[in-house]
Design a protein around this motif. Structure first.
Motif, PDB file in Angstrom:
ATOM      1  N   SER A  40      -6.023   4.390  15.627  1.00  0.00           N
ATOM      2  CA  SER A  40      -6.295   4.513  14.196  1.00  0.00           C
ATOM      3  C   SER A  40      -7.744   4.126  13.902  1.00  0.00           C
ATOM      4  CB  SER A  40      -5.337   3.618  13.407  1.00  0.00           C
ATOM      5  OG  SER A  40      -5.705   3.565  12.049  1.00  0.00           O
ATOM      6  N   GLU A  41      -8.471   5.004  13.193  1.00  0.00           N
ATOM      7  CA  GLU A  41      -9.860   4.727  12.849  1.00  0.00           C
ATOM      8  C   GLU A  41      -9.966   3.588  11.833  1.00  0.00           C
ATOM      9  OE1 GLU A  41     -11.717   8.260  11.504  1.00  0.00           O
ATOM     10  OE2 GLU A  41     -11.558   9.298  13.436  1.00  0.00           O
ATOM     11  N   VAL A  42      -9.032   3.554  10.884  1.00  0.00           N
ATOM     12  CA  VAL A  42      -9.057   2.485   9.879  1.00  0.00           C
ATOM     13  C   VAL A  42      -8.884   1.129  10.545  1.00  0.00           C
ATOM     14  CG1 VAL A  42      -7.981   1.607   7.778  1.00  0.00           C
ATOM     15  CG2 VAL A  42      -8.117   4.075   8.164  1.00  0.00           C
ATOM     16  N   LEU A  43      -7.935   1.037  11.466  1.00  0.00           N
ATOM     17  CA  LEU A  43      -7.676  -0.229  12.147  1.00  0.00           C
ATOM     18  C   LEU A  43      -8.837  -0.619  13.053  1.00  0.00           C
ATOM     19  CD1 LEU A  43      -5.305  -2.144  11.971  1.00  0.00           C
ATOM     20  CD2 LEU A  43      -4.338  -1.090  14.002  1.00  0.00           C
ATOM     21  N   ALA A  44      -9.441   0.363  13.728  1.00  0.00           N
ATOM     22  CA  ALA A  44     -10.573   0.066  14.616  1.00  0.00           C
ATOM     23  C   ALA A  44     -11.768  -0.447  13.825  1.00  0.00           C
ATOM     24  CB  ALA A  44     -10.941   1.309  15.410  1.00  0.00           C
ATOM     25  N   ASP A  45     -12.062   0.187  12.698  1.00  0.00           N
ATOM     26  CA  ASP A  45     -13.185  -0.267  11.867  1.00  0.00           C
ATOM     27  C   ASP A  45     -12.925  -1.656  11.293  1.00  0.00           C
ATOM     28  OD1 ASP A  45     -14.350   2.150  12.388  1.00  0.00           O
ATOM     29  OD2 ASP A  45     -13.821   3.065  10.464  1.00  0.00           O
ATOM     30  N   LEU A  46     -11.668  -1.918  10.933  1.00  0.00           N
ATOM     31  CA  LEU A  46     -11.340  -3.218  10.358  1.00  0.00           C
ATOM     32  C   LEU A  46     -11.453  -4.337  11.386  1.00  0.00           C
ATOM     33  CD1 LEU A  46     -10.276  -4.662   7.804  1.00  0.00           C
ATOM     34  CD2 LEU A  46      -7.971  -4.284   8.661  1.00  0.00           C
ATOM     35  N   GLN A  47     -11.007  -4.079  12.616  1.00  0.00           N
ATOM     36  CA  GLN A  47     -11.074  -5.107  13.658  1.00  0.00           C
ATOM     37  C   GLN A  47     -12.516  -5.428  14.035  1.00  0.00           C
ATOM     38  OE1 GLN A  47      -8.772  -6.971  14.808  1.00  0.00           O
ATOM     39  NE2 GLN A  47      -6.892  -5.964  14.130  1.00  0.00           N
ATOM     40  N   GLN A  48     -13.408  -4.450  13.964  1.00  0.00           N
ATOM     41  CA  GLN A  48     -14.815  -4.717  14.230  1.00  0.00           C
ATOM     42  C   GLN A  48     -15.440  -5.565  13.131  1.00  0.00           C
ATOM     43  OE1 GLN A  48     -16.823  -1.010  14.822  1.00  0.00           O
ATOM     44  NE2 GLN A  48     -15.757  -0.539  16.751  1.00  0.00           N
ATOM     45  N   VAL A  98       0.862  -1.183   0.000  1.00  0.00           N
ATOM     46  CA  VAL A  98       0.000   0.000   0.000  1.00  0.00           C
ATOM     47  C   VAL A  98       0.899   1.234   0.000  1.00  0.00           C
ATOM     48  CG1 VAL A  98      -1.905  -1.149   1.174  1.00  0.00           C
ATOM     49  CG2 VAL A  98      -0.152   0.007   2.521  1.00  0.00           C
ATOM     50  N   SER A  99       0.290   2.404  -0.041  1.00  0.00           N
ATOM     51  CA  SER A  99       1.068   3.642  -0.033  1.00  0.00           C
ATOM     52  C   SER A  99       1.602   3.913   1.373  1.00  0.00           C
ATOM     53  CB  SER A  99       0.220   4.816  -0.501  1.00  0.00           C
ATOM     54  OG  SER A  99      -0.757   5.134   0.468  1.00  0.00           O
ATOM     55  N   LEU A 100       2.643   4.737   1.444  1.00  0.00           N
ATOM     56  CA  LEU A 100       3.239   5.074   2.736  1.00  0.00           C
ATOM     57  C   LEU A 100       2.304   5.946   3.562  1.00  0.00           C
ATOM     58  CD1 LEU A 100       6.925   5.798   1.647  1.00  0.00           C
ATOM     59  CD2 LEU A 100       5.858   3.638   2.276  1.00  0.00           C
ATOM     60  N   GLY A 101       1.411   6.688   2.898  1.00  0.00           N
ATOM     61  CA  GLY A 101       0.443   7.480   3.634  1.00  0.00           C
ATOM     62  C   GLY A 101      -0.528   6.618   4.425  1.00  0.00           C
ATOM     63  N   LEU A 102      -1.003   5.517   3.828  1.00  0.00           N
ATOM     64  CA  LEU A 102      -1.895   4.605   4.536  1.00  0.00           C
ATOM     65  C   LEU A 102      -1.167   3.915   5.685  1.00  0.00           C
ATOM     66  CD1 LEU A 102      -4.615   3.210   4.805  1.00  0.00           C
ATOM     67  CD2 LEU A 102      -3.868   1.526   3.119  1.00  0.00           C
ATOM     68  N   VAL A 103       0.104   3.612   5.501  1.00  0.00           N
ATOM     69  CA  VAL A 103       0.889   2.991   6.584  1.00  0.00           C
ATOM     70  C   VAL A 103       0.939   3.906   7.797  1.00  0.00           C
ATOM     71  CG1 VAL A 103       3.226   2.321   7.245  1.00  0.00           C
ATOM     72  CG2 VAL A 103       2.263   1.502   5.105  1.00  0.00           C
ATOM     73  N   ARG A 104       1.182   5.196   7.574  1.00  0.00           N
ATOM     74  CA  ARG A 104       1.226   6.136   8.700  1.00  0.00           C
ATOM     75  C   ARG A 104      -0.135   6.256   9.374  1.00  0.00           C
ATOM     76  NH1 ARG A 104       4.864   8.903   5.145  1.00  0.00           N
ATOM     77  NH2 ARG A 104       3.134  10.049   4.203  1.00  0.00           N
ATOM     78  N   ARG A 105      -1.214   6.177   8.583  1.00  0.00           N
ATOM     79  CA  ARG A 105      -2.547   6.227   9.187  1.00  0.00           C
ATOM     80  C   ARG A 105      -2.828   4.990  10.023  1.00  0.00           C
ATOM     81  NH1 ARG A 105      -5.825   7.023   3.867  1.00  0.00           N
ATOM     82  NH2 ARG A 105      -7.596   6.441   5.191  1.00  0.00           N
ATOM     83  N   LEU A 106      -2.322   3.838   9.606  1.00  0.00           N
ATOM     84  CA  LEU A 106      -2.532   2.620  10.372  1.00  0.00           C
ATOM     85  C   LEU A 106      -1.716   2.602  11.665  1.00  0.00           C
ATOM     86  CD1 LEU A 106      -2.488  -0.046   7.497  1.00  0.00           C
ATOM     87  CD2 LEU A 106      -4.473   0.667   8.847  1.00  0.00           C
ATOM     88  N   LEU A 107      -0.566   3.262  11.654  1.00  0.00           N
ATOM     89  CA  LEU A 107       0.326   3.239  12.816  1.00  0.00           C
ATOM     90  C   LEU A 107       0.034   4.345  13.817  1.00  0.00           C
ATOM     91  CD1 LEU A 107       3.749   2.369  11.127  1.00  0.00           C
ATOM     92  CD2 LEU A 107       2.287   0.870  12.473  1.00  0.00           C
ATOM     93  N   THR A 108      -0.867   5.263  13.487  1.00  0.00           N
ATOM     94  CA  THR A 108      -1.193   6.316  14.442  1.00  0.00           C
ATOM     95  C   THR A 108      -1.954   5.724  15.627  1.00  0.00           C
ATOM     96  OG1 THR A 108      -3.211   6.771  13.181  1.00  0.00           O
ATOM     97  CG2 THR A 108      -1.284   8.156  12.728  1.00  0.00           C
ATOM     98  N   PRO A 109      -1.757   6.275  16.822  1.00  0.00           N
ATOM     99  CA  PRO A 109      -2.525   5.778  17.978  1.00  0.00           C
ATOM    100  C   PRO A 109      -4.019   5.954  17.767  1.00  0.00           C
ATOM    101  CG  PRO A 109      -0.676   7.170  18.675  1.00  0.00           C
ATOM    102  CD  PRO A 109      -0.777   7.309  17.187  1.00  0.00           C
ATOM    103  N   THR A 158     -11.941   8.804   1.442  1.00  0.00           N
ATOM    104  CA  THR A 158     -12.147   9.631   2.614  1.00  0.00           C
ATOM    105  C   THR A 158     -12.721   8.774   3.742  1.00  0.00           C
ATOM    106  OG1 THR A 158     -14.378  10.239   1.914  1.00  0.00           O
ATOM    107  CG2 THR A 158     -12.556  11.637   1.167  1.00  0.00           C
ATOM    108  N   ALA A 159     -12.821   9.360   4.929  1.00  0.00           N
ATOM    109  CA  ALA A 159     -13.343   8.608   6.077  1.00  0.00           C
ATOM    110  C   ALA A 159     -14.799   8.201   5.850  1.00  0.00           C
ATOM    111  CB  ALA A 159     -13.209   9.440   7.346  1.00  0.00           C
ATOM    112  N   GLN A 160     -15.582   9.075   5.248  1.00  0.00           N
ATOM    113  CA  GLN A 160     -16.981   8.753   4.996  1.00  0.00           C
ATOM    114  C   GLN A 160     -17.120   7.639   3.962  1.00  0.00           C
ATOM    115  OE1 GLN A 160     -19.270  12.102   3.709  1.00  0.00           O
ATOM    116  NE2 GLN A 160     -21.217  11.000   3.665  1.00  0.00           N
ATOM    117  N   GLN A 161     -16.332   7.688   2.902  1.00  0.00           N
ATOM    118  CA  GLN A 161     -16.376   6.630   1.895  1.00  0.00           C
ATOM    119  C   GLN A 161     -15.927   5.295   2.478  1.00  0.00           C
ATOM    120  OE1 GLN A 161     -13.821   8.374  -1.057  1.00  0.00           O
ATOM    121  NE2 GLN A 161     -15.521   9.318  -2.185  1.00  0.00           N
ATOM    122  N   ARG A 162     -14.937   5.330   3.369  1.00  0.00           N
ATOM    123  CA  ARG A 162     -14.458   4.092   3.986  1.00  0.00           C
ATOM    124  C   ARG A 162     -15.540   3.464   4.861  1.00  0.00           C
ATOM    125  NH1 ARG A 162     -11.071   6.063   7.267  1.00  0.00           N
ATOM    126  NH2 ARG A 162     -12.273   5.670   9.149  1.00  0.00           N
TER     127      ARG A 162
END
Length: 244
Positions: A182-190, A169-180, A228-232
């Motif tokens: 992370s909304e992307v990671l929380a939504d995925l785990q649910q 994936v892109s490095l931008g998505l990696v930084r979003r996943l590694l942030t404390p 975007t967050a809404q599209q995700r």
């Protein structure tokens, strides 16, 4: 400079844009001293009393005075201390060659594993995945990896990857996943509980309860790259309802 940077936070900047010290940023000899040191992150470079933009993207700010450029970059430039997912390509003598997606391969010594000695060598084969961090990352030297931290412990690093899937994936998505938090990671785990290993070089390793779920998770993460967050949230909601 500090006030101008804060005002332009969130704007798109291009290479060649520069910021210079304002009169407000100078330290008065009679008034109280205000520590306003600007910390430059990726995409920014100091040159004397100027701050130069060397990478296009969106200017981001973190308290107190840290600024960096957020861009959808895919080319990875190694940096000391960053953890990456690499693939062992060559096994020659005491050194392994590891492909991490950069311009050249990195070296990994067999002594760079926890508990490894000359008699007790780690079981590393060509094609294995290793989660390691850079010990040397200099443009004039060959990159060197280790699978231990500063105290000599593995701390989650080493050979891994049995039964999972690796994708990029892109490095931008990696930084979003590694942030404390992370909304992307929380939504995925649910949606799908899974094991996920994130490398700063843009490689992700994922493993779920079934092959089908693993493929769905990889497709979701790759799709989130430009959403975007809404599209995700809409996409995850459709997957949870079984529409996809």
């Amino acid at each position: 400079m500090l006030s101008t940077l804060k005002e332009r936070t969130g704007e798109v900047l291009l290479p060649g844009d520069e910021f210079s010290f304002d009169t407000d940023d100078s330290i008065s000899l009679t008034g109280p001293v205000r520590p306003e040191k600007v910390v430059c992150g990726p995409g920014l470079r100091r040159s004397g009393d100027r701050l130069l933009v060397c990478k296009s993207g969106v200017l981001r700010h973190k308290q107190p005075h840290m600024f960096w450029m957020d861009s959808q970059q895919r080319r990875y430039v190694p940096a000391k201390g960053e953890t990456i997912i690499g693939i062992v390509t060559v096994k020659s003598g005491d050194v392994f060659k590891v492909d991490f997606g950069g311009s050249e391969q990195a070296s990994l010594s067999y002594l760079a594993f926890e508990g490894s000695t000359k008699r007790n060598r780690p079981n590393v084969q060509v094609g294995d995945l290793v989660f390691s961090q850079f010990l040397i990352a200099n443009k004039d030297m060959e990159p060197e990896l280790v699978c231990v931290d500063s105290s000599g412990r593995a701390n989650g690093m080493g050979v891994f990857g049995g039964g999972g899937l690796v994708f990029t994936v892109s490095l931008g998505l990696v930084r979003r996943l590694l942030t404390p938090h992370s909304e992307v990671l929380a939504d995925l785990q649910q949606l799908f509980p899974c094991e996920l290993v994130v490398g700063m070089n843009g490689r992700l390793w994922v493993k779920s309860s079934s092959v089908q779920q693993t493929l769905v998770i990889s497709n979701l993460l790759q799709s989130c790259d430009a959403m975007t967050a809404q599209q995700r949230r809409q996409l995850f909601r459709r997957v949870a309802q079984g529409a996809l």
